[in-house]
Design an enzyme around this catalytic site. Structure first.
Site, PDB file in Angstrom:
ATOM      1  N   CYS A  87       4.553  17.252 -68.955  1.00 42.30           N
ATOM      2  CA  CYS A  87       4.343  16.579 -67.677  1.00 42.30           C
ATOM      3  C   CYS A  87       3.955  17.596 -66.602  1.00 42.30           C
ATOM      4  O   CYS A  87       2.854  18.125 -66.619  1.00 42.30           O
ATOM      5  CB  CYS A  87       5.584  15.779 -67.274  1.00 42.30           C
ATOM      6  SG  CYS A  87       5.268  14.609 -65.924  1.00 42.30           S
ATOM      7  N   HIS A 201       5.629  12.255 -71.913  1.00 45.35           N
ATOM      8  CA  HIS A 201       6.955  12.810 -72.175  1.00 45.35           C
ATOM      9  C   HIS A 201       7.338  12.597 -73.638  1.00 45.35           C
ATOM     10  O   HIS A 201       7.809  11.522 -73.998  1.00 45.35           O
ATOM     11  CB  HIS A 201       8.005  12.143 -71.281  1.00 45.35           C
ATOM     12  CG  HIS A 201       7.936  12.546 -69.852  1.00 45.35           C
ATOM     13  ND1 HIS A 201       8.682  13.579 -69.330  1.00 45.35           N
ATOM     14  CD2 HIS A 201       7.199  12.062 -68.824  1.00 45.35           C
ATOM     15  CE1 HIS A 201       8.408  13.724 -68.042  1.00 45.35           C
ATOM     16  NE2 HIS A 201       7.510  12.809 -67.701  1.00 45.35           N
ATOM     17  N   GLU A 203       9.901  13.697 -75.139  1.00 46.38           N
ATOM     18  CA  GLU A 203      11.358  13.511 -75.226  1.00 46.38           C
ATOM     19  C   GLU A 203      11.783  12.102 -74.860  1.00 46.38           C
ATOM     20  O   GLU A 203      12.948  11.721 -75.069  1.00 46.38           O
ATOM     21  CB  GLU A 203      12.074  14.531 -74.330  1.00 46.38           C
ATOM     22  CG  GLU A 203      12.109  14.217 -72.851  1.00 46.38           C
ATOM     23  CD  GLU A 203      10.820  14.498 -72.094  1.00 46.38           C
ATOM     24  OE1 GLU A 203      10.823  14.404 -70.852  1.00 46.38           O
ATOM     25  OE2 GLU A 203       9.787  14.818 -72.731  1.00 46.38           O
TER      26      GLU A 203
END
Length: 340
Positions: A87, A201, A203
Protein backbone atom coordinates in the site's frame (compact mmCIF):
# COMPACT_ATOMS: atom_id res chain seq x y z
CA UNK A 1 1.02 -26.06 11.05
CA UNK A 2 3.52 -24.37 8.74
CA UNK A 3 7.12 -25.44 9.39
CA UNK A 4 9.70 -22.80 10.28
CA UNK A 5 11.81 -21.37 7.46
CA UNK A 6 15.46 -20.39 7.63
CA UNK A 7 14.91 -17.01 5.94
CA UNK A 8 14.37 -14.16 8.40
CA UNK A 9 12.21 -11.24 7.30
CA UNK A 10 13.22 -7.70 8.26
CA UNK A 11 10.08 -5.66 8.95
CA UNK A 12 10.18 -1.89 8.53
CA UNK A 13 7.49 -0.82 10.99
CA UNK A 14 8.08 2.92 11.30
CA UNK A 15 5.41 3.33 13.98
CA UNK A 16 2.71 5.17 12.02
CA UNK A 17 0.03 2.51 12.31
CA UNK A 18 -1.00 -1.02 13.20
CA UNK A 19 0.84 -3.62 11.13
CA UNK A 20 -0.14 -6.65 13.24
CA UNK A 21 -1.88 -8.35 10.32
CA UNK A 22 1.26 -8.13 8.18
CA UNK A 23 3.28 -9.66 11.01
CA UNK A 24 0.75 -12.45 11.34
CA UNK A 25 0.73 -13.10 7.57
CA UNK A 26 4.52 -13.51 7.61
CA UNK A 27 4.57 -15.77 10.66
CA UNK A 28 1.58 -17.78 9.37
CA UNK A 29 3.79 -18.76 6.43
CA UNK A 30 6.49 -19.99 8.81
CA UNK A 31 8.94 -17.07 8.76
CA UNK A 32 10.58 -15.25 11.66
CA UNK A 33 10.65 -11.47 11.84
CA UNK A 34 13.46 -9.08 12.66
CA UNK A 35 12.26 -5.55 13.46
CA UNK A 36 14.29 -2.78 11.86
CA UNK A 37 15.04 -0.23 14.57
CA UNK A 38 18.27 1.25 13.22
CA UNK A 39 19.32 2.41 9.71
CA UNK A 40 22.30 0.03 9.72
CA UNK A 41 19.92 -2.96 9.71
CA UNK A 42 18.64 -2.05 6.24
CA UNK A 43 21.88 -2.95 4.47
CA UNK A 44 22.19 -6.10 6.61
CA UNK A 45 18.71 -7.39 5.73
CA UNK A 46 18.12 -10.48 3.59
CA UNK A 47 14.63 -9.24 2.68
CA UNK A 48 12.65 -6.18 3.73
CA UNK A 49 8.88 -5.89 4.07
CA UNK A 50 7.54 -2.35 4.38
CA UNK A 51 3.82 -2.24 5.26
CA UNK A 52 3.20 1.49 4.92
CA UNK A 53 0.24 2.80 6.91
CA UNK A 54 -1.10 6.35 7.13
CA UNK A 55 -0.35 9.32 4.88
CA UNK A 56 2.48 9.75 2.39
CA UNK A 57 3.69 12.86 4.23
CA UNK A 58 3.83 11.23 7.66
CA UNK A 59 5.61 8.18 6.22
CA UNK A 60 8.34 10.20 4.50
CA UNK A 61 8.73 12.44 7.55
CA UNK A 62 9.29 9.48 9.88
CA UNK A 63 11.63 7.76 7.41
CA UNK A 64 13.73 10.94 7.27
CA UNK A 65 13.70 11.46 11.04
CA UNK A 66 14.84 7.88 11.65
CA UNK A 67 17.56 8.13 9.01
CA UNK A 68 16.04 5.44 6.80
CA UNK A 69 15.68 7.33 3.50
CA UNK A 70 19.21 7.12 2.13
CA UNK A 71 19.83 3.52 3.30
CA UNK A 72 16.54 2.52 1.62
CA UNK A 73 17.47 4.30 -1.61
CA UNK A 74 20.80 2.48 -1.62
CA UNK A 75 19.09 -0.86 -0.87
CA UNK A 76 16.66 -0.34 -3.77
CA UNK A 77 19.08 1.21 -6.27
CA UNK A 78 20.21 -1.90 -8.15
CA UNK A 79 16.87 -3.75 -7.87
CA UNK A 80 18.71 -6.87 -6.69
CA UNK A 81 17.78 -6.80 -2.97
CA UNK A 82 14.44 -8.45 -2.04
CA UNK A 83 11.84 -5.92 -1.00
CA UNK A 84 8.07 -6.04 -0.56
CA UNK A 85 6.19 -2.76 -0.10
CA UNK A 86 2.50 -2.79 0.77
CA UNK A 87 0.00 0.00 0.00
CA UNK A 88 1.82 3.16 1.16
CA UNK A 89 4.95 1.03 1.04
CA UNK A 90 4.43 0.96 -2.73
CA UNK A 91 3.49 4.64 -3.12
CA UNK A 92 6.63 5.83 -1.31
CA UNK A 93 8.71 4.09 -4.00
CA UNK A 94 7.53 6.67 -6.56
CA UNK A 95 9.09 10.05 -7.23
CA UNK A 96 6.42 12.05 -5.44
CA UNK A 97 2.82 12.19 -4.22
CA UNK A 98 0.35 15.04 -4.44
CA UNK A 99 -1.16 13.82 -1.14
CA UNK A 100 1.45 15.84 0.75
CA UNK A 101 3.62 18.90 0.24
CA UNK A 102 6.82 20.18 1.79
CA UNK A 103 6.54 23.22 4.04
CA UNK A 104 6.87 26.36 1.95
CA UNK A 105 6.21 24.50 -1.31
CA UNK A 106 2.45 24.02 -1.22
CA UNK A 107 2.16 23.67 -4.98
CA UNK A 108 4.82 20.96 -5.29
CA UNK A 109 4.13 17.29 -4.46
CA UNK A 110 6.25 15.79 -1.69
CA UNK A 111 9.21 13.72 -2.99
CA UNK A 112 9.30 9.99 -2.30
CA UNK A 113 12.13 7.47 -2.47
CA UNK A 114 12.31 7.88 -6.25
CA UNK A 115 12.92 4.22 -7.10
CA UNK A 116 9.97 4.09 -9.52
CA UNK A 117 9.34 6.85 -12.09
CA UNK A 118 6.01 8.66 -11.80
CA UNK A 119 3.84 10.68 -9.44
CA UNK A 120 1.08 9.41 -7.13
CA UNK A 121 -2.19 11.34 -7.65
CA UNK A 122 -5.69 11.36 -6.17
CA UNK A 123 -8.72 9.68 -7.72
CA UNK A 124 -11.14 12.19 -9.21
CA UNK A 125 -14.55 11.67 -7.55
CA UNK A 126 -16.31 13.12 -10.59
CA UNK A 127 -14.77 10.36 -12.69
CA UNK A 128 -14.71 7.27 -10.45
CA UNK A 129 -17.80 8.03 -8.37
CA UNK A 130 -16.54 7.33 -4.85
CA UNK A 131 -13.24 7.88 -3.09
CA UNK A 132 -11.57 5.95 -1.51
CA UNK A 133 -11.47 2.88 -3.71
CA UNK A 134 -12.36 0.25 -1.13
CA UNK A 135 -13.21 -3.42 -1.58
CA UNK A 136 -12.17 -6.53 -3.48
CA UNK A 137 -10.92 -6.01 -7.03
CA UNK A 138 -8.98 -8.00 -9.60
CA UNK A 139 -5.72 -7.60 -11.47
CA UNK A 140 -4.44 -7.53 -15.05
CA UNK A 141 -1.02 -9.16 -15.33
CA UNK A 142 1.68 -7.24 -17.20
CA UNK A 143 4.46 -9.67 -16.23
CA UNK A 144 4.64 -13.27 -15.16
CA UNK A 145 6.17 -13.48 -11.70
CA UNK A 146 6.92 -16.18 -9.13
CA UNK A 147 5.18 -13.91 -6.62
CA UNK A 148 1.88 -15.26 -8.02
CA UNK A 149 3.00 -18.89 -8.19
CA UNK A 150 0.24 -19.93 -5.76
CA UNK A 151 -2.46 -17.53 -7.03
CA UNK A 152 -4.96 -17.96 -9.85
CA UNK A 153 -5.62 -15.29 -12.47
CA UNK A 154 -9.20 -14.74 -11.33
CA UNK A 155 -8.54 -14.19 -7.62
CA UNK A 156 -9.33 -10.78 -6.13
CA UNK A 157 -7.41 -8.74 -3.57
CA UNK A 158 -8.49 -6.18 -0.98
CA UNK A 159 -7.91 -2.48 -1.74
CA UNK A 160 -8.43 0.67 0.30
CA UNK A 161 -6.83 3.87 -1.04
CA UNK A 162 -7.62 7.36 -2.30
CA UNK A 163 -4.37 7.92 -4.22
CA UNK A 164 -2.94 5.89 -7.08
CA UNK A 165 0.01 5.67 -9.44
CA UNK A 166 -0.89 6.18 -13.13
CA UNK A 167 0.83 4.07 -15.77
CA UNK A 168 3.20 6.24 -17.81
CA UNK A 169 5.84 5.41 -20.40
CA UNK A 170 8.61 5.92 -17.84
CA UNK A 171 7.32 3.25 -15.43
CA UNK A 172 5.85 0.68 -17.83
CA UNK A 173 8.72 -1.74 -17.28
CA UNK A 174 7.96 -1.67 -13.56
CA UNK A 175 4.26 -2.55 -13.85
CA UNK A 176 3.56 -6.05 -12.57
CA UNK A 177 -0.24 -5.71 -12.54
CA UNK A 178 -2.82 -3.03 -13.21
CA UNK A 179 -6.36 -2.61 -11.92
CA UNK A 180 -9.25 -0.45 -13.08
CA UNK A 181 -11.58 1.58 -10.90
CA UNK A 182 -14.27 3.82 -12.34
CA UNK A 183 -12.67 3.56 -15.75
CA UNK A 184 -9.21 4.54 -14.46
CA UNK A 185 -6.42 2.04 -15.05
CA UNK A 186 -3.61 2.33 -12.52
CA UNK A 187 -0.59 0.46 -11.16
CA UNK A 188 -1.76 -2.11 -8.61
CA UNK A 189 1.65 -3.76 -8.18
CA UNK A 190 5.20 -3.28 -9.39
CA UNK A 191 8.24 -5.48 -9.82
CA UNK A 192 11.68 -4.91 -11.21
CA UNK A 193 14.30 -7.47 -10.33
CA UNK A 194 13.84 -8.34 -6.66
CA UNK A 195 11.88 -5.18 -5.78
CA UNK A 196 8.15 -5.86 -5.45
CA UNK A 197 5.33 -3.71 -4.11
CA UNK A 198 1.52 -3.85 -4.08
CA UNK A 199 -1.20 -1.23 -3.81
CA UNK A 200 -3.55 -3.89 -2.44
CA UNK A 201 -3.28 -5.43 1.01
CA UNK A 202 -2.16 -9.08 0.88
CA UNK A 203 -2.56 -9.35 4.66
CA UNK A 204 -6.27 -8.51 4.29
CA UNK A 205 -6.90 -10.55 1.12
CA UNK A 206 -7.63 -13.91 2.73
CA UNK A 207 -5.91 -17.02 1.44
CA UNK A 208 -5.08 -15.25 -1.82
CA UNK A 209 -3.07 -12.66 0.09
CA UNK A 210 -1.36 -15.25 2.26
CA UNK A 211 -0.35 -17.08 -0.91
CA UNK A 212 1.08 -13.88 -2.40
CA UNK A 213 3.24 -13.39 0.70
CA UNK A 214 4.18 -17.07 0.50
CA UNK A 215 5.08 -16.83 -3.19
CA UNK A 216 7.22 -13.74 -2.60
CA UNK A 217 9.15 -15.21 0.33
CA UNK A 218 9.56 -18.64 -1.26
CA UNK A 219 10.99 -17.07 -4.40
CA UNK A 220 13.42 -15.09 -2.25
CA UNK A 221 14.54 -18.36 -0.70
CA UNK A 222 14.92 -20.29 -3.94
CA UNK A 223 16.49 -17.42 -5.89
CA UNK A 224 13.74 -17.14 -8.52
CA UNK A 225 12.19 -13.81 -7.47
CA UNK A 226 13.67 -11.80 -10.34
CA UNK A 227 12.68 -14.34 -13.01
CA UNK A 228 9.88 -12.36 -14.61
CA UNK A 229 8.86 -11.95 -18.24
CA UNK A 230 6.58 -9.44 -19.98
CA UNK A 231 3.08 -10.50 -20.99
CA UNK A 232 0.82 -9.15 -23.75
CA UNK A 233 -1.82 -6.83 -22.29
CA UNK A 234 -5.22 -6.21 -23.83
CA UNK A 235 -5.68 -2.41 -23.69
CA UNK A 236 -9.45 -2.88 -23.34
CA UNK A 237 -9.17 -5.28 -20.38
CA UNK A 238 -10.71 -4.11 -17.13
CA UNK A 239 -11.41 -5.23 -13.59
CA UNK A 240 -14.24 -4.35 -11.24
CA UNK A 241 -15.22 -4.47 -7.61
CA UNK A 242 -16.93 -7.70 -6.62
CA UNK A 243 -19.71 -8.32 -4.13
CA UNK A 244 -18.50 -9.11 -0.66
CA UNK A 245 -19.77 -11.37 2.10
CA UNK A 246 -19.70 -9.29 5.27
CA UNK A 247 -20.47 -11.07 8.54
CA UNK A 248 -21.75 -8.99 11.49
CA UNK A 249 -21.48 -10.50 14.97
CA UNK A 250 -23.43 -8.91 17.86
CA UNK A 251 -21.09 -9.05 20.85
CA UNK A 252 -21.82 -8.22 24.49
CA UNK A 253 -20.94 -9.35 27.99
CA UNK A 254 -22.95 -12.14 29.58
CA UNK A 255 -23.87 -12.22 33.26
CA UNK A 256 -20.43 -13.65 34.10
CA UNK A 257 -18.64 -10.77 32.35
CA UNK A 258 -17.46 -12.84 29.36
CA UNK A 259 -17.83 -11.54 25.82
CA UNK A 260 -20.20 -13.71 23.77
CA UNK A 261 -21.89 -13.52 20.40
CA UNK A 262 -25.60 -13.10 20.95
CA UNK A 263 -28.82 -12.55 19.02
CA UNK A 264 -31.73 -10.32 19.88
CA UNK A 265 -35.41 -11.25 19.77
CA UNK A 266 -37.00 -7.87 19.13
CA UNK A 267 -33.95 -6.23 20.75
CA UNK A 268 -34.06 -8.58 23.75
CA UNK A 269 -30.83 -10.62 23.95
CA UNK A 270 -31.96 -12.71 26.91
CA UNK A 271 -33.44 -16.16 26.60
CA UNK A 272 -37.21 -16.31 26.98
CA UNK A 273 -40.05 -18.80 26.86
CA UNK A 274 -39.06 -19.75 23.29
CA UNK A 275 -35.87 -21.26 24.73
CA UNK A 276 -37.70 -22.93 27.62
CA UNK A 277 -37.52 -20.17 30.26
CA UNK A 278 -40.60 -20.70 32.44
CA UNK A 279 -40.54 -17.62 34.65
CA UNK A 280 -38.63 -14.37 34.57
CA UNK A 281 -35.85 -13.62 32.13
CA UNK A 282 -33.09 -16.02 31.21
CA UNK A 283 -29.41 -15.43 30.66
CA UNK A 284 -27.84 -13.61 27.71
CA UNK A 285 -28.40 -15.67 24.57
CA UNK A 286 -24.99 -17.26 23.85
CA UNK A 287 -24.18 -18.30 20.27
CA UNK A 288 -20.46 -18.80 20.94
CA UNK A 289 -17.16 -17.05 21.53
CA UNK A 290 -16.41 -14.09 19.20
CA UNK A 291 -12.96 -15.24 18.02
CA UNK A 292 -13.89 -18.86 17.35
CA UNK A 293 -17.11 -17.90 15.53
CA UNK A 294 -15.28 -15.28 13.47
CA UNK A 295 -12.64 -17.87 12.54
CA UNK A 296 -15.37 -20.27 11.44
CA UNK A 297 -16.98 -17.65 9.20
CA UNK A 298 -13.55 -16.81 7.75
CA UNK A 299 -12.96 -20.47 6.93
CA UNK A 300 -16.39 -20.54 5.27
CA UNK A 301 -15.51 -17.62 2.98
CA UNK A 302 -16.36 -14.34 4.74
CA UNK A 303 -14.70 -11.33 3.08
CA UNK A 304 -15.01 -9.04 6.10
CA UNK A 305 -16.04 -9.50 9.72
CA UNK A 306 -17.61 -6.77 11.85
CA UNK A 307 -17.87 -7.10 15.63
CA UNK A 308 -20.85 -5.04 16.78
CA UNK A 309 -20.35 -4.32 20.47
CA UNK A 310 -23.93 -3.66 21.43
CA UNK A 311 -23.09 -2.52 24.97
CA UNK A 312 -20.18 -0.16 24.28
CA UNK A 313 -22.02 3.04 23.38
CA UNK A 314 -20.66 4.72 26.51
CA UNK A 315 -17.09 4.67 25.25
CA UNK A 316 -15.10 4.77 22.06
CA UNK A 317 -13.53 1.69 20.51
CA UNK A 318 -10.01 2.74 21.57
CA UNK A 319 -11.08 2.58 25.22
CA UNK A 320 -12.82 -0.76 24.85
CA UNK A 321 -9.99 -3.07 25.93
CA UNK A 322 -11.94 -6.38 25.77
CA UNK A 323 -12.98 -5.74 22.16
CA UNK A 324 -9.45 -4.71 21.21
CA UNK A 325 -8.25 -7.99 22.67
CA UNK A 326 -10.82 -9.82 20.53
CA UNK A 327 -9.45 -8.04 17.44
CA UNK A 328 -5.86 -8.84 18.39
CA UNK A 329 -6.59 -12.52 18.90
CA UNK A 330 -8.75 -12.78 15.77
CA UNK A 331 -6.05 -11.21 13.58
CA UNK A 332 -3.72 -14.12 14.34
CA UNK A 333 -5.74 -16.45 12.13
CA UNK A 334 -8.16 -14.25 10.16
CA UNK A 335 -6.73 -12.41 7.14
CA UNK A 336 -9.64 -10.25 5.98
CA UNK A 337 -10.72 -6.81 7.25
CA UNK A 338 -11.83 -6.84 10.90
CA UNK A 339 -13.87 -3.91 12.19
CA UNK A 340 -15.66 -2.86 15.37
Amino acid sequence: MTSKRSLKVSLLDYGAGNVRSVRNAITANGYEIIDITDPSQIDEADVIVFPGVGSFGSAMTVLKEKGYVEPLRKYLSKHDRPYLGICLGMQTLFESSEESHEAGHETEPLPGLGAVPGKVVKFDETQVGAVPHIGWNGRIDHQSSPVFRHVGNDEEMYFVHSYYAPIVDENKEWVLTSTTYGGVRYVSSVQRGAVVATQFHPEKSGRTGLNIVKGFLESVEDGTLSKTSPLPVDPSASTSLVKRVVVALDVRSNDSGDLVVTKGDQYDVRENEKEGVVTGRGGVRNLGKPVSLAARYYEEGADEIAFLNITSFRQCVIGDLPMLQVLEEASKSIFVPLTV
